[in-house]
Each structure stands twice: as C-alpha cells, then as structure tokens.
Design a protein around this motif. Structure first.
Motif, PDB file in Angstrom:
ATOM      1  N   GLY A   2      12.730   1.218 -34.011  1.00  0.00           N
ATOM      2  CA  GLY A   2      12.978   0.611 -32.713  1.00  0.00           C
ATOM      3  C   GLY A   2      12.809   1.589 -31.568  1.00  0.00           C
ATOM      4  N   TRP A   3      13.186   2.850 -31.801  1.00  0.00           N
ATOM      5  CA  TRP A   3      13.050   3.845 -30.744  1.00  0.00           C
ATOM      6  C   TRP A   3      11.584   4.134 -30.438  1.00  0.00           C
ATOM      7  CZ3 TRP A   3      10.505   8.377 -31.688  1.00  0.00           C
ATOM      8  CH2 TRP A   3      10.312   8.714 -33.017  1.00  0.00           C
ATOM      9  N   PHE A   5       9.073   1.966 -30.587  1.00  0.00           N
ATOM     10  CA  PHE A   5       8.622   0.863 -29.748  1.00  0.00           C
ATOM     11  C   PHE A   5       9.092   1.061 -28.316  1.00  0.00           C
ATOM     12  CE2 PHE A   5       9.238  -3.446 -28.012  1.00  0.00           C
ATOM     13  CZ  PHE A   5       7.921  -3.893 -28.058  1.00  0.00           C
ATOM     14  N   SER A   6      10.335   1.497 -28.137  1.00  0.00           N
ATOM     15  CA  SER A   6      10.885   1.737 -26.797  1.00  0.00           C
ATOM     16  C   SER A   6      10.137   2.847 -26.080  1.00  0.00           C
ATOM     17  CB  SER A   6      12.363   2.104 -26.896  1.00  0.00           C
ATOM     18  OG  SER A   6      13.098   1.051 -27.450  1.00  0.00           O
ATOM     19  N   VAL A   7       9.809   3.900 -26.789  1.00  0.00           N
ATOM     20  CA  VAL A   7       9.079   5.022 -26.188  1.00  0.00           C
ATOM     21  C   VAL A   7       7.677   4.580 -25.780  1.00  0.00           C
ATOM     22  CG1 VAL A   7       8.064   7.287 -26.679  1.00  0.00           C
ATOM     23  CG2 VAL A   7      10.412   6.798 -27.355  1.00  0.00           C
ATOM     24  N   ILE A   9       6.675   1.478 -24.992  1.00  0.00           N
ATOM     25  CA  ILE A   9       6.807   0.591 -23.833  1.00  0.00           C
ATOM     26  C   ILE A   9       7.097   1.406 -22.582  1.00  0.00           C
ATOM     27  CG2 ILE A   9       8.216  -1.242 -22.780  1.00  0.00           C
ATOM     28  CD1 ILE A   9       6.188  -2.199 -24.848  1.00  0.00           C
ATOM     29  N   PHE A  10       7.973   2.402 -22.684  1.00  0.00           N
ATOM     30  CA  PHE A  10       8.287   3.252 -21.538  1.00  0.00           C
ATOM     31  C   PHE A  10       7.043   3.985 -21.048  1.00  0.00           C
ATOM     32  CE2 PHE A  10       9.566   7.386 -19.788  1.00  0.00           C
ATOM     33  CZ  PHE A  10      10.318   6.947 -18.702  1.00  0.00           C
ATOM     34  N   ASP A  13       4.759   1.571 -19.290  1.00  0.00           N
ATOM     35  CA  ASP A  13       5.293   1.208 -17.985  1.00  0.00           C
ATOM     36  C   ASP A  13       5.053   2.312 -16.957  1.00  0.00           C
ATOM     37  OD1 ASP A  13       6.139  -1.275 -18.827  1.00  0.00           O
ATOM     38  OD2 ASP A  13       8.233  -0.670 -19.117  1.00  0.00           O
TER      39      ASP A  13
END
Length: 59
Positions: A2-3, A5-7, A9-10, A13
C-alpha cells in the motif's frame, strides 16, 4: 504494498502540479487545477490528464 501505491500517486501528483505551473493559463486556473489534484489526488490526476492544461515543456 500500500505504501508503494501511495508513493507512486504522490510522485505523479507532484509531476502534474509541476506541469500545471509550466502552462500559459491564468494564475486562477492554475490554482484551481492544483487544488483539484491536492484535494482529490487520484481522481484529480485522471481528470487533469484528460482535460487539464498541458505544459509547454516536453521531455
């Protein structure tokens, strides 16, 4: 997992915001697009990709 995927997306962005800053649209429009991406990271990124202003800088 999950981390990761977050990285990703960040990073996308941040890249999208940099692309928005490098456009010739008005400052008001830039702020609105950036707010959309900050408030709705995934959906905002998708909307910007298809409908947002494109940067003058090409890689």
């Amino acid at each position: 997992m999950g981390w990761l995927f977050s990285v990703i997306i960040f990073a996308l962005d941040v890249w999208a915001i940099a692309q928005i800053i490098n456009t010739n649209v008005s400052t008001k429009s830039k702020i609105l697009w950036i707010l959309l991406i900050v408030i709705l990271p995934i959906l905002g990124l998708i909307i910007w990709y298809f409908a947002g202003p494109k940067s003058n800088v090409r890689l």
